[in-house]
Design a protein around this motif. Structure first.
Motif, PDB file in Angstrom:
ATOM      1  N   ARG A  95       0.868  -1.182   0.000  1.00 39.24           N
ATOM      2  CA  ARG A  95       0.000   0.000   0.000  1.00 39.24           C
ATOM      3  C   ARG A  95       0.900   1.224   0.000  1.00 39.24           C
ATOM      4  O   ARG A  95       1.366   1.674   1.040  1.00 39.24           O
ATOM      5  CB  ARG A  95      -0.928  -0.008   1.210  1.00 39.24           C
ATOM      6  CG  ARG A  95      -1.983   1.096   1.196  1.00 39.24           C
ATOM      7  CD  ARG A  95      -2.925   0.950   2.375  1.00 39.24           C
ATOM      8  NE  ARG A  95      -3.777  -0.219   2.258  1.00 39.24           N
ATOM      9  CZ  ARG A  95      -4.500  -0.728   3.265  1.00 39.24           C
ATOM     10  NH1 ARG A  95      -4.447  -0.152   4.462  1.00 39.24           N
ATOM     11  NH2 ARG A  95      -5.245  -1.793   3.081  1.00 39.24           N
ATOM     12  N   ARG A  99       2.855  -1.412   3.937  1.00 41.82           N
ATOM     13  CA  ARG A  99       2.041  -2.617   3.795  1.00 41.82           C
ATOM     14  C   ARG A  99       0.755  -2.413   4.582  1.00 41.82           C
ATOM     15  O   ARG A  99       0.760  -1.814   5.662  1.00 41.82           O
ATOM     16  CB  ARG A  99       2.802  -3.839   4.329  1.00 41.82           C
ATOM     17  CG  ARG A  99       4.002  -4.243   3.486  1.00 41.82           C
ATOM     18  CD  ARG A  99       4.916  -5.192   4.234  1.00 41.82           C
ATOM     19  NE  ARG A  99       5.639  -4.496   5.304  1.00 41.82           N
ATOM     20  CZ  ARG A  99       6.452  -5.101   6.156  1.00 41.82           C
ATOM     21  NH1 ARG A  99       6.629  -6.417   6.075  1.00 41.82           N
ATOM     22  NH2 ARG A  99       7.083  -4.413   7.093  1.00 41.82           N
ATOM     23  N   GLY A 100      -0.338  -2.903   4.021  1.00 46.07           N
ATOM     24  CA  GLY A 100      -1.622  -2.622   4.635  1.00 46.07           C
ATOM     25  C   GLY A 100      -2.513  -3.835   4.743  1.00 46.07           C
ATOM     26  O   GLY A 100      -2.374  -4.813   4.003  1.00 46.07           O
ATOM     27  N   THR A 124      -2.123   0.833   7.767  1.00 38.50           N
ATOM     28  CA  THR A 124      -0.905   0.859   6.961  1.00 38.50           C
ATOM     29  C   THR A 124       0.294   0.937   7.889  1.00 38.50           C
ATOM     30  O   THR A 124       0.328   1.764   8.806  1.00 38.50           O
ATOM     31  CB  THR A 124      -0.901   2.060   5.999  1.00 38.50           C
ATOM     32  OG1 THR A 124      -2.063   2.008   5.165  1.00 38.50           O
ATOM     33  CG2 THR A 124       0.340   2.036   5.123  1.00 38.50           C
ATOM     34  N   TYR A 216      -2.772  -5.362  -8.542  1.00 38.94           N
ATOM     35  CA  TYR A 216      -1.645  -4.449  -8.692  1.00 38.94           C
ATOM     36  C   TYR A 216      -0.451  -5.135  -9.340  1.00 38.94           C
ATOM     37  O   TYR A 216       0.478  -4.458  -9.816  1.00 38.94           O
ATOM     38  CB  TYR A 216      -1.243  -3.874  -7.333  1.00 38.94           C
ATOM     39  CG  TYR A 216      -0.798  -4.906  -6.330  1.00 38.94           C
ATOM     40  CD1 TYR A 216       0.499  -5.409  -6.328  1.00 38.94           C
ATOM     41  CD2 TYR A 216      -1.683  -5.390  -5.373  1.00 38.94           C
ATOM     42  CE1 TYR A 216       0.903  -6.364  -5.408  1.00 38.94           C
ATOM     43  CE2 TYR A 216      -1.291  -6.339  -4.449  1.00 38.94           C
ATOM     44  CZ  TYR A 216      -0.003  -6.830  -4.471  1.00 38.94           C
ATOM     45  OH  TYR A 216       0.380  -7.775  -3.561  1.00 38.94           O
TER      46      TYR A 216
END
Length: 747
Positions: A95, A99-100, A124, A216
């Protein structure tokens, strides 16, 4: 109506959904009154009792949801750390620079104030370090941050804050996850380790997106092309993906007894859901599978519409905030279109092809009330393309799953071949038969959907609408006022010059790893009636001025790209050049100014020919001072477009012979302290100053010192960080109209 009589759960879902929305939106509803409404419903007979009771339950859930939101806004009002305790939900994913995942809040403490049960918030974590597995109970020292909102359309409800943790060491594990959650995390890590072995394979990237929902991983041009064609839903893990898993599981378990085979199929579907994570579309699909299996075991007829409604009701009761998530809205509406609306559109005895096309049309039309106001794109060819894309995606998904389960032998050649059709649309520029920018309110989207269904049933009815479709066509004259609009794009610039349907966009920011153009710019332009651009203009290739222009070339027809410098070697400018192809024009002083409608644009000298200061270049000032500076003329008035120039470039311009007097000024560098000096303002003499800056940006733009200089000179100042989208209209007689219709941020 006889068909709808078979779906008694659907009105209950509508009543519950409406109640939650109304209860959360209302400032205060008396809980005793809602309880009295629920008691009154028990005195009624038939379906009215169920519908009124569902409405009362929805109102009660909505009131509690509204109170929860207000508590979160209070907790986020002060920029101080909060101590939060909760349970991690879903896998960790990239994210931005961190990182999320999601955190189910148990308690949230700020100072001596304590809030409990604050729902599920996005979390996050920045910095390196190992993170606890999904399902772990954790405690953290975090900050509550308001996500960015861009006010270019209807004023949105204030979004939920996000939790931000600056270092992984601030996240402490209190209790480990359950065994099944550990097993799910291990299965996901196995898939990810396999995919990481082939970093350059497009087929493996596609398999990762289809199996784990990590869209993504796909190249950005692929994602943009799928969005433009109305095929982005193929990357959302949902019923199609679960159906493939169930089909493969049933084939593998075929020798087993029927009851045992059904149990194993359900178990494998649940395992797949645990590995992927609790996405709304997947939870909806899993719930419908369980409902169908339960009906089969109980020897009851399975009605897909009722199953969808009951699953949606259960999910809303568990998490009322789901009704505001676009992903949940789309999965419910698209499925309702296929299982409820499609049988109505498909006539009795229709062929299999017509039934499939009716299902595809119904799924798209049913989602218009969400997609048109939110994304601003309508996809004329999507129903036909889905007839080809869905079966191919199913084949690709099944192959990817088998390839992954047996350890990926034989390389990736087969997956790369299957991925080739997904890459093909990215090489085709935007066309009207692909994504057509249309942004209308939800109520008008419902009307448009009803008209589309009415025409589908009797195609000859389209002849009745031809006079409306032909009215105001491309040849229609436009004699209204010209306008300049500063779009609300956060910490960046996006200036739109319009003369009726003809428009030029000067600069547009982008996200480093996202699609700002598709998510923000296309809907914003569609709301202004912009379906194509005569040109996009690049002042300088910083991300906050260039990234969105490259995104827009993937969605909108653009006749030309104009730049003021070659900017060779810059990644963003080179990407823009490659996307533009031969549609590239160098704008320089002394050349004939390009014209768009009544607008005439002329370049000023700016920083051309300036000696490069290594210290300034290293700090970014040199790039800013080389911004393209332009004068936009229309109806006897002018607007000075200044990019990000600073005092050095202003001094060079003041030494030149250019006429700098303009009554409208697009303030340079988002209103920074280093721009818009007193000599510059004295020479230009603006009456209006337009600032484009982000809410709560870390640079402190616009600078109080700059605003004070405007105040001293009695220059009317408008800023997107306070007013949202800003539009100035003017005519030849000098009359000016200012529009800031989405301005809840005013002081």
């Amino acid at each position: 109506m006889r068909y709808l009589d078979r779906l008694p759960a659907v009105p209950m879902l509508v009543a519950l959904w409406s109640g939650v929305a109304a209860g959360a939106a209302a400032s205060a509803l008396p809980v005793p009154g809602i309880c009295a409404l629920a008691a009154l419903s028990l005195a009624l007979d038939g379906r009215a009792r169920c519908w009124l009771f569902a409405l009362a339950c929805g109102l009660l859930l909505g009131v509690f949801e509204g109170e929860r939101r207000q508590a979160l806004q209070v907790a986020a009002a002060r920029p101080v750390p909060v101590e939060v305790t909760g349970r991690l939900v879903g896998p960790w994913q990239p994210r931005g620079d961190g990182r999320g995942c999601w955190l189910e809040i148990e308690s949230l403490r700020r100072g001596d104030r304590l809030w409990s049960g604050s729902g599920r918030l996005a979390l996050t974590v920045y910095g390196a370090g190992d993170l606890p597995l999904a399902g772990s109970r954790v405690r953290a020292l975090a900050h509550l941050r308001q996500p960015a909102t861009f006010l270019n359309g209807r004023s949105p409800r204030r979004p939920q804050p996000r939790l931000v943790i600056k270092a992984a060491a601030l996240l402490q594990e209190l209790a480990p996850p359950a065994l099944w959650e550990v097993a799910a995390a291990g299965g996901r890590q196995r898939f990810e380790a396999l995919f990481d072995r082939y970093p350059g394979s497009p087929g493996v990237a596609l398999a990762r997106a289809l199996l784990l929902g990590e869209a993504y991983a796909l190249p950005l041009p692929w994602r943009q092309a799928l969005t433009r064609l109305g095929l982005a839903h193929l990357m959302a893990v949902s019923g199609l993906h679960l159906g493939i898993v169930a089909g493969l599981a049933a084939a593998i378990c075929l020798p087993l007894p029927r009851s045992l085979r059904s149990l194993l199929v359900v178990a494998l579907c649940l395992a797949f859901g645990a590995v992927v994570g609790p996405r709304p579309s997947l939870m909806r699909a899993l719930g419908m599978v369980l409902m169908a299996c339960g009906a089969r075991w109980l020897r009851r007829p399975a009605v897909s519409g009722n199953a969808l409604a009951w699953v949606a009701v259960a999910l809303i009761v568990d998490r009322p905030s789901l009704i505001e998530q676009v992903g949940f809205q789309l999965t419910v509406l698209a499925t309702a279109g296929m299982v409820i609306l499609a049988p109505v559109l498909a006539s009795q005895g229709a062929s299999a092809l017509r039934r499939a096309l009716a299902a595809s049309v119904a799924a798209q039309v049913a989602t218009w009330p969400v997609t048109l106001p939110t994304f601003g794109l309508i996809h004329p060819a999507a129903p036909l393309l889905n007839l080809i894309a869905v079966p191919w995606t199913a084949i690709t998904l099944a192959t990817s799953l088998l390839w992954s389960l047996i350890g990926g032998p034989g390389g990736t050649a087969l997956l790369d071949v299957l991925a080739w059709p997904f890459a093909l649309p990215s090489g085709i520029g935007p066309q009207p038969w692909q994504g057509l920018p249309v942004a209308i309110p939800a109520i008008w989207a419902v009307v448009l959907a009803a008209v589309a269904c009415w025409v589908w049933r009797r195609p000859r009815r389209l002849l009745w609408l031809l006079p409306l479709l032909l009215q105001g066509g491309p040849g229609a004259a436009f004699d209204g006022p010209v306008s300049v609009t500063l779009l609300d794009v956060g910490q960046g610039d996006a200036v739109l010059l319009q003369d009726g349907p003809r428009a030029v966009l000067v600069d547009a920011p982008g996200w480093p790893d996202g699609d700002f153009g598709g998510r923000v710019l296309v809907p914003a332009l569609a709301r202004l009636g912009v379906h194509r651009l005569e040109a996009v203009v690049l002042s300088h290739p910083d991300l906050d001025h260039c990234g969105g222009l490259a995104d827009l070339l993937a969605y909108l027809p653009v006749r030309e790209v104009w730049v003021g410098e070659e900017w060779s070697g810059d990644p963003c400018a080179d990407r823009l050049r490659s996307l533009a192809g031969g549609r590239w024009r160098l704008i320089a002083p002394g050349r004939p100014p390009p014209a768009v409608g009544r607008w005439r644009l002329a370049a000023l000298v700016g920083g051309r020919g300036a000696a490069v200061d290594p210290a300034a270049a290293a700090s970014g000032r040199q790039r800013n001072d080389r911004s393209l500076v332009m004068v936009a003329l229309a109806e006897g008035r002018c607007l000075l477009l200044t990019g990000d120039i600073g005092r050095r470039a202003e001094a060079r311009l003041l030494k030149g012979d250019d006429d700098l007097a303009c009554d409208r000024l697009k303030v340079a560098h988002h209103g920074s302290r280093s721009s818009s000096g007193q000599p510059w303002l004295a020479r230009t003499g603006p009456r209006w100053a337009l600032v484009s800056a982000g809410v709560g940006n870390s640079y402190g733009h616009p600078s109080p010192a700059t605003l004070e200089r405007f105040r001293q000179r009695r220059i009317a100042t408008l800023s997107t960080h306070r007013d949202g989208r800003i539009t100035l209209f003017w005519r030849a007689d000098g009359a000016v109209q200012v529009a800031v219709p989405f301005s809840p941020r005013g002081d």
